[in-house]
Write an enzyme that holds these catalytic residues in place. Structure first.
Site, PDB file in Angstrom:
ATOM      1  N   PHE A 131       0.867  -1.195   0.000  1.00  0.00           N
ATOM      2  CA  PHE A 131       0.000   0.000   0.000  1.00  0.00           C
ATOM      3  C   PHE A 131       0.900   1.239   0.000  1.00  0.00           C
ATOM      4  O   PHE A 131       1.867   1.308   0.764  1.00  0.00           O
ATOM      5  CB  PHE A 131      -0.891  -0.032   1.237  1.00  0.00           C
ATOM      6  CG  PHE A 131      -1.979   0.999   1.225  1.00  0.00           C
ATOM      7  CD1 PHE A 131      -3.201   0.733   0.630  1.00  0.00           C
ATOM      8  CD2 PHE A 131      -1.782   2.238   1.807  1.00  0.00           C
ATOM      9  CE1 PHE A 131      -4.215   1.685   0.612  1.00  0.00           C
ATOM     10  CE2 PHE A 131      -2.791   3.200   1.796  1.00  0.00           C
ATOM     11  CZ  PHE A 131      -4.008   2.919   1.202  1.00  0.00           C
ATOM     12  N   ASP A 203       2.209  -5.107   8.723  1.00  0.00           N
ATOM     13  CA  ASP A 203       1.006  -4.285   8.600  1.00  0.00           C
ATOM     14  C   ASP A 203      -0.184  -5.232   8.440  1.00  0.00           C
ATOM     15  O   ASP A 203      -0.244  -6.012   7.484  1.00  0.00           O
ATOM     16  CB  ASP A 203       1.142  -3.350   7.386  1.00  0.00           C
ATOM     17  CG  ASP A 203      -0.024  -2.372   7.283  1.00  0.00           C
ATOM     18  OD1 ASP A 203      -1.117  -2.681   7.805  1.00  0.00           O
ATOM     19  OD2 ASP A 203       0.167  -1.304   6.667  1.00  0.00           O
ATOM     20  N   TYR A 228     -10.792   0.628  11.050  1.00  0.00           N
ATOM     21  CA  TYR A 228     -11.984   1.053  10.285  1.00  0.00           C
ATOM     22  C   TYR A 228     -12.318   0.106   9.138  1.00  0.00           C
ATOM     23  O   TYR A 228     -13.303   0.307   8.451  1.00  0.00           O
ATOM     24  CB  TYR A 228     -11.838   2.491   9.773  1.00  0.00           C
ATOM     25  CG  TYR A 228     -10.608   2.782   8.936  1.00  0.00           C
ATOM     26  CD1 TYR A 228     -10.510   2.340   7.627  1.00  0.00           C
ATOM     27  CD2 TYR A 228      -9.549   3.526   9.461  1.00  0.00           C
ATOM     28  CE1 TYR A 228      -9.390   2.618   6.864  1.00  0.00           C
ATOM     29  CE2 TYR A 228      -8.427   3.811   8.709  1.00  0.00           C
ATOM     30  CZ  TYR A 228      -8.353   3.353   7.406  1.00  0.00           C
ATOM     31  OH  TYR A 228      -7.243   3.633   6.658  1.00  0.00           O
ATOM     32  N   LYS A 229     -11.478  -0.910   8.926  1.00  0.00           N
ATOM     33  CA  LYS A 229     -11.761  -1.879   7.853  1.00  0.00           C
ATOM     34  C   LYS A 229     -12.597  -3.024   8.440  1.00  0.00           C
ATOM     35  O   LYS A 229     -13.743  -2.812   8.804  1.00  0.00           O
ATOM     36  CB  LYS A 229     -10.441  -2.319   7.229  1.00  0.00           C
ATOM     37  CG  LYS A 229      -9.764  -1.155   6.498  1.00  0.00           C
ATOM     38  CD  LYS A 229      -8.388  -1.467   5.949  1.00  0.00           C
ATOM     39  CE  LYS A 229      -7.870  -0.249   5.180  1.00  0.00           C
ATOM     40  NZ  LYS A 229      -6.437  -0.377   4.833  1.00  0.00           N
ATOM     41  N   ARG A 377     -12.258  -4.580  -6.758  1.00  0.00           N
ATOM     42  CA  ARG A 377     -11.958  -5.254  -5.494  1.00  0.00           C
ATOM     43  C   ARG A 377     -13.268  -5.529  -4.751  1.00  0.00           C
ATOM     44  O   ARG A 377     -14.103  -4.644  -4.609  1.00  0.00           O
ATOM     45  CB  ARG A 377     -11.074  -4.311  -4.672  1.00  0.00           C
ATOM     46  CG  ARG A 377     -10.145  -4.960  -3.722  1.00  0.00           C
ATOM     47  CD  ARG A 377      -9.145  -3.959  -3.224  1.00  0.00           C
ATOM     48  NE  ARG A 377      -9.764  -2.803  -2.572  1.00  0.00           N
ATOM     49  CZ  ARG A 377      -9.223  -2.149  -1.533  1.00  0.00           C
ATOM     50  NH1 ARG A 377      -8.078  -2.543  -1.051  1.00  0.00           N
ATOM     51  NH2 ARG A 377      -9.818  -1.104  -1.003  1.00  0.00           N
TER      52      ARG A 377
HETATM   53  C1  LIG Z   1      -5.768   0.859   4.489  1.00  0.00           C
HETATM   54  C2  LIG Z   1      -4.296   0.737   4.624  1.00  0.00           C
HETATM   55  C3  LIG Z   1      -3.564   1.762   5.231  1.00  0.00           C
HETATM   56  C4  LIG Z   1      -4.234   3.028   5.672  1.00  0.00           C
HETATM   57  O1  LIG Z   1      -3.403   3.868   6.382  1.00  0.00           O
HETATM   58  P1  LIG Z   1      -4.010   5.201   7.036  1.00  0.00           P
HETATM   59  O2  LIG Z   1      -2.920   5.782   7.779  1.00  0.00           O
HETATM   60  O3  LIG Z   1      -5.182   4.761   7.870  1.00  0.00           O
HETATM   61  O4  LIG Z   1      -4.514   6.057   5.920  1.00  0.00           O
HETATM   62  C5  LIG Z   1      -2.203   1.569   5.398  1.00  0.00           C
HETATM   63  N1  LIG Z   1      -1.600   0.438   4.963  1.00  0.00           N
HETATM   64  C6  LIG Z   1      -2.292  -0.555   4.377  1.00  0.00           C
HETATM   65  C7  LIG Z   1      -1.590  -1.783   3.917  1.00  0.00           C
HETATM   66  C8  LIG Z   1      -3.659  -0.418   4.165  1.00  0.00           C
HETATM   67  O5  LIG Z   1      -4.340  -1.382   3.556  1.00  0.00           O
END
Ligand SMILES: *Cc1c(COP(=O)(O)O)cnc(C)c1O
Length: 416
Positions: A131, A203, A228-229, A377
């Site tokens: 990401f 992560d 939040y996911k 997705r």
């Molecule tokens: C959703 C996601 C994020 C989101 O990071 P924020 O700091 O909440 O914007 C980070 N890393 C991964 C791999 C994600 O899927």
């Protein structure tokens, strides 16, 4: 050929089916984006009223003590710990995943720099397909430290073992890839990193609440993730960070704010880190948002991750099978591994008009999302999806593709 009746039969036998009614899902919507923003537990509204009206409105600043606001990051961390194979006192819910990545990676690099055996190491390994914020945070940290750190990005997970060699200080990997849904081998890669003398940060953005995670068993070093996911904490809800007890005494990061102090209300002019996990905190937390996270976590306390994983795999198998059956001949490519051991809880298909097709799906109440390049997705959240939802989603997709009922010139919104 699987029929809708077959799916309804699966729903009748589903031991998790009763959870769906605890979510406030709008009628006529099949929500396949819980991997990006989880649905709202009905109980969140009542909790929000309580926080806003009673705790904030009536009790005002007394709520830091009376309503336990000050302890909230740790209390929520303890509730989250069992979902990721961690111990109480090892997790706090705080800040964002991006900020927590910064702290964890900074701590890992510092620990390596202080160890004579690894002090010369200047390489951070990650995946190019990680990401973007993960990669950006590593780039930013490396640049600001200005000590010669470089980022080594591999193009495929198969290249990781070779890339993680004795020059590597830290490895930073996302357990389930946000695009492909591919699940990495956490125990294997952690053991390999350790054998090479590297520390590893995981992560768990697309893992926490999606599949069983065993951080302690894997002997991982640090982890971060979103609430939040899959955990249904609400839009922009604070993230989490895990620091195992064995590393806490040496865990330090540059965001040494007062909430990470051993005694914040001593108001000392010298920073002294808290002896435990609170040293991973920085400053004052967004309490109204944090309070919502507890509602989602309390629901997880009534399930078990093994049952969720079983349902998730049946759902993703069903979705892949139905798409291949009902959309045969369409230019769709499956990006997600078929092997269960390599799959998270979402499925991605590439289509040359992926963005337009996803917009058409959303227009007809099947909500997934789009990620470059060309990727549609679909997230599968066992708590609030039924097998009939899966059938209905594919039915709509098949109809859109057959009739080419999408607008190839659809203009992109800011959020895809
Ligand atoms: C959703 C996601 C994020 C989101 O990071 P924020 O700091 O909440 O914007 C980070 N890393 C991964 C791999 C994600 O899927």
């Amino acid at each position: 050929m699987t029929t809708r009746d077959d799916c309804l039969a699966l729903d009748r036998a589903d031991e998790l089916a009763h959870f769906k009614q605890e979510f406030a899902l709008p009628a006529g919507i099949v929500y396949l984006d819980g991997n990006s923003l989880g649905a709202r537990p009905k109980a969140a509204l009542q909790r929000a009223r309580q926080v806003v009206e009673q705790e904030w409105g009536e009790d005002l600043i007394r709520s830091w003590n009376k309503a336990g606001w000050f302890e909230l990051p740790g209390r929520l961390g303890d509730k989250l710990a069992p979902l990721i194979g961690a111990q109480p006192g090892e997790v706090v819910v705080t800040d964002t995943t991006s900020v927590n990545l910064f702290k964890a990676l900074a701590a890992a690099l510092r620990m390596q720099a202080e160890n004579p055996a690894t002090a010369q190491r200047r390489v951070i390994v990650s995946e190019r397909s990680n990401f973007p914020t993960d990669v950006y945070i590593a780039q930013g940290l490396a640049q600001w430290l200005d000590s010669g750190y470089t980022l080594r990005l591999v193009d495929a997970p198969e290249e990781l073992p070779q890339a993680i060699d004795a020059s590597v200080a830290a490895v930073m990997l996302t357990h389930v890839n946000y695009r492909s849904g591919r699940l990495l081998d956490m125990p294997g890669l952690t053991a390999h990193a350790h054998a090479q003398g590297a520390l590893i940060v995981w992560d768990l953005a697309h893992s926490a609440g999606a599949l069983p995670v065993e951080l302690e068993q894997a002997n991982a070093d640090f982890a971060v993730g979103c609430t939040y996911k899959y955990l249904n904490g609400g839009p922009g809800a604070p993230a989490f960070i895990w620091v195992p007890k064995r590393h806490q005494a040496r865990f330090g990061h540059p965001l040494s704010g007062w909430w990470g102090h051993a005694n914040p209300f001593a108001m000392s002019s010298e920073f002294a880190p808290h002896p435990g996990i609170a040293r991973a905190l920085c400053g004052t937390q967004p309490i109204t948002s944090l309070a919502m996270v507890e509602v989602g976590l309390d629901m997880y306390a009534r399930t078990d991750m093994a049952a969720l994983r079983r349902k998730s795999l049946v759902m993703t198998d069903l979705f892949i099978g139905l798409v291949e059956e009902r959309c045969a001949g369409q230019p769709l490519t499956l990006d997600t591994p078929r092997e269960h051991g390599l799959r998270g809880s979402h499925v991605s298909f590439t289509h040359p008009q992926g963005y337009a097709v996803m917009q058409a799906l959303i227009g007809r109440g099947v909500i997934g999302d789009y990620r470059e390049p060309g990727i549609m997705r679909f997230g599968f959240t066992p708590l609030y999806l039924s097998y009939a939802d899966v059938w209905d989603a594919v039915d709509t997709l098949a109809d859109i593709l057959q009739r080419q009922a999408y607008d190839a010139g659809a203009t992109r919104s800011a959020v895809t």
